[in-house]
Motif scaffolding. Sequence first.
Motif, PDB file in Angstrom:
ATOM      1  N   MET A   1       0.922  -1.165   0.114  1.00 54.00           N
ATOM      2  CA  MET A   1      -0.235  -0.133   0.074  1.00 54.00           C
ATOM      3  C   MET A   1       1.067   1.348   0.189  1.00 54.00           C
ATOM      4  SD  MET A   1      -3.039  -0.907  -0.146  1.00 54.00           S
ATOM      5  CE  MET A   1      -4.225   0.579   0.321  1.00 54.00           C
ATOM      6  N   LYS A   2       1.747   1.083   0.718  1.00 53.25           N
ATOM      7  CA  LYS A   2       2.862   2.188   0.386  1.00 53.25           C
ATOM      8  C   LYS A   2       3.577   2.755  -0.607  1.00 53.25           C
ATOM      9  CE  LYS A   2       6.968   4.680   3.028  1.00 53.25           C
ATOM     10  NZ  LYS A   2       7.189   4.913   4.122  1.00 53.25           N
ATOM     11  N   LYS A   3       3.379   1.341  -1.774  1.00 49.78           N
ATOM     12  CA  LYS A   3       4.168   1.962  -2.704  1.00 49.78           C
ATOM     13  C   LYS A   3       2.869   2.047  -3.849  1.00 49.78           C
ATOM     14  CE  LYS A   3       7.213  -1.944  -3.817  1.00 49.78           C
ATOM     15  NZ  LYS A   3       7.902  -3.225  -4.513  1.00 49.78           N
ATOM     16  N   LEU A   4       1.262   2.489  -3.849  1.00 47.42           N
ATOM     17  CA  LEU A   4       0.853   3.197  -3.771  1.00 47.42           C
ATOM     18  C   LEU A   4       0.707   4.573  -3.534  1.00 47.42           C
ATOM     19  CD1 LEU A   4      -1.871   2.766  -5.763  1.00 47.42           C
ATOM     20  CD2 LEU A   4      -3.598   1.799  -4.428  1.00 47.42           C
ATOM     21  N   SER A   5       0.813   4.155  -2.165  1.00 51.81           N
ATOM     22  CA  SER A   5       0.721   5.997  -2.013  1.00 51.81           C
ATOM     23  C   SER A   5       1.583   6.617  -2.770  1.00 51.81           C
ATOM     24  CB  SER A   5       0.857   5.674  -0.267  1.00 51.81           C
ATOM     25  OG  SER A   5       0.717   7.312   0.658  1.00 51.81           O
ATOM     26  N   ASN A   6       2.980   6.540  -1.915  1.00 51.59           N
ATOM     27  CA  ASN A   6       3.730   7.125  -3.006  1.00 51.59           C
ATOM     28  C   ASN A   6       3.866   7.080  -4.537  1.00 51.59           C
ATOM     29  OD1 ASN A   6       5.127   7.446  -0.934  1.00 51.59           O
ATOM     30  ND2 ASN A   6       6.557   5.082  -1.464  1.00 51.59           N
ATOM     31  N   PHE A   7       2.813   6.175  -4.974  1.00 56.08           N
ATOM     32  CA  PHE A   7       2.379   6.443  -6.121  1.00 56.08           C
ATOM     33  C   PHE A   7       2.243   7.502  -6.787  1.00 56.08           C
ATOM     34  CE2 PHE A   7      -0.191   5.921 -10.144  1.00 56.08           C
ATOM     35  CZ  PHE A   7       0.888   5.519 -10.789  1.00 56.08           C
ATOM     36  N   PHE A   8       0.864   7.894  -6.098  1.00 54.73           N
ATOM     37  CA  PHE A   8       0.301   8.986  -5.890  1.00 54.73           C
ATOM     38  C   PHE A   8       0.697  10.353  -5.319  1.00 54.73           C
ATOM     39  CE2 PHE A   8      -3.303   6.406  -6.426  1.00 54.73           C
ATOM     40  CZ  PHE A   8      -4.219   6.848  -7.160  1.00 54.73           C
ATOM     41  N   PHE A 106       2.743  17.032   4.758  1.00 57.16           N
ATOM     42  CA  PHE A 106       2.397  16.278   5.061  1.00 57.16           C
ATOM     43  C   PHE A 106       2.550  14.476   4.423  1.00 57.16           C
ATOM     44  CE2 PHE A 106      -1.574  17.937   6.658  1.00 57.16           C
ATOM     45  CZ  PHE A 106      -0.907  19.140   7.628  1.00 57.16           C
ATOM     46  N   THR A 107       3.348  14.483   4.109  1.00 56.74           N
ATOM     47  CA  THR A 107       4.264  13.348   3.281  1.00 56.74           C
ATOM     48  C   THR A 107       4.624  11.595   4.575  1.00 56.74           C
ATOM     49  OG1 THR A 107       6.112  14.098   2.318  1.00 56.74           O
ATOM     50  CG2 THR A 107       4.077  14.364   0.774  1.00 56.74           C
ATOM     51  N   LYS A 108       4.743  12.557   5.183  1.00 56.05           N
ATOM     52  CA  LYS A 108       5.108  11.979   5.974  1.00 56.05           C
ATOM     53  C   LYS A 108       3.950  10.479   7.237  1.00 56.05           C
ATOM     54  CE  LYS A 108       4.442  15.473   9.810  1.00 56.05           C
ATOM     55  NZ  LYS A 108       5.115  16.334  10.440  1.00 56.05           N
ATOM     56  N   TYR A 109       2.258  10.859   6.411  1.00 55.75           N
ATOM     57  CA  TYR A 109       1.404   9.914   6.756  1.00 55.75           C
ATOM     58  C   TYR A 109       1.851  10.116   5.725  1.00 55.75           C
ATOM     59  CZ  TYR A 109       1.925  13.154  10.785  1.00 55.75           C
ATOM     60  OH  TYR A 109       1.989  13.816  12.127  1.00 55.75           O
ATOM     61  N   PRO A 110       2.411   8.621   4.247  1.00 57.95           N
ATOM     62  CA  PRO A 110       1.941   7.888   3.620  1.00 57.95           C
ATOM     63  C   PRO A 110       0.821   7.803   3.383  1.00 57.95           C
ATOM     64  CG  PRO A 110       3.272   6.461   4.610  1.00 57.95           C
ATOM     65  CD  PRO A 110       3.373   7.570   5.612  1.00 57.95           C
ATOM     66  N   LEU A 111       0.570   6.721   4.485  1.00 59.55           N
ATOM     67  CA  LEU A 111      -1.430   6.281   3.717  1.00 59.55           C
ATOM     68  C   LEU A 111      -2.661   7.547   3.522  1.00 59.55           C
ATOM     69  CD1 LEU A 111      -0.070   2.423   6.118  1.00 59.55           C
ATOM     70  CD2 LEU A 111      -0.126   3.637   3.082  1.00 59.55           C
TER      71      LEU A 111
END
Length: 181
Positions: A1-8, A106-111
């Motif tokens: 899920m973290k990869k998907l979050s980072n993708f966006f 706020f990218t430190k809250y990745p999900l």
Amino acid sequence: MKKLSNFFYNRTNGYLVLGFLALQFIFSGLILPYFQKQFDPELNRGLMDLSFGFTPENGYNIIESYGEKGREVYLFVESFIDILYPIAYTTSSILLLSFLFKKNGFTKYPLLNLLPLIGMVFDMLENFGIIQMLKAFPEKVDFWAKFASNSGLLKWGFFGITLTITLISLIMWGFNALRKK
């Protein structure tokens, strides 16, 4: 899920956000109202999808009020159009949250930017329940009505949480922009 979050987070930008917001408004302002007029010409019978919960009796009264042709159109909408729409508005919401979170640091809250996915799951479950109600009609299966209604309540709950987080992030972005001046 973290990869998907980072993708966006990595791909979001203002143009992409505006493009998906436009797509969302095309669905909600043009496509869905067009089809709704096919099974609810006076737009007064209501939609279970837009209800904040409904009883099995209310749900089946709405379905009955559409008539045979209206139920066919509603089944098409629930089976196809209202599958595409949640994908569009969820993508729009994820992109907007990702954009605002990046702007606010706020990218430190990745999900957290993926929160709209939970609402979409419940929207799809609600649609599935309504489809089962439509397929069973004139038989009234209370299980599917309650399933659709409860899924819809959870959908609206997550929509409210997403909207609140979006508004707070938007306000913070505005304050940060004013503070930098």
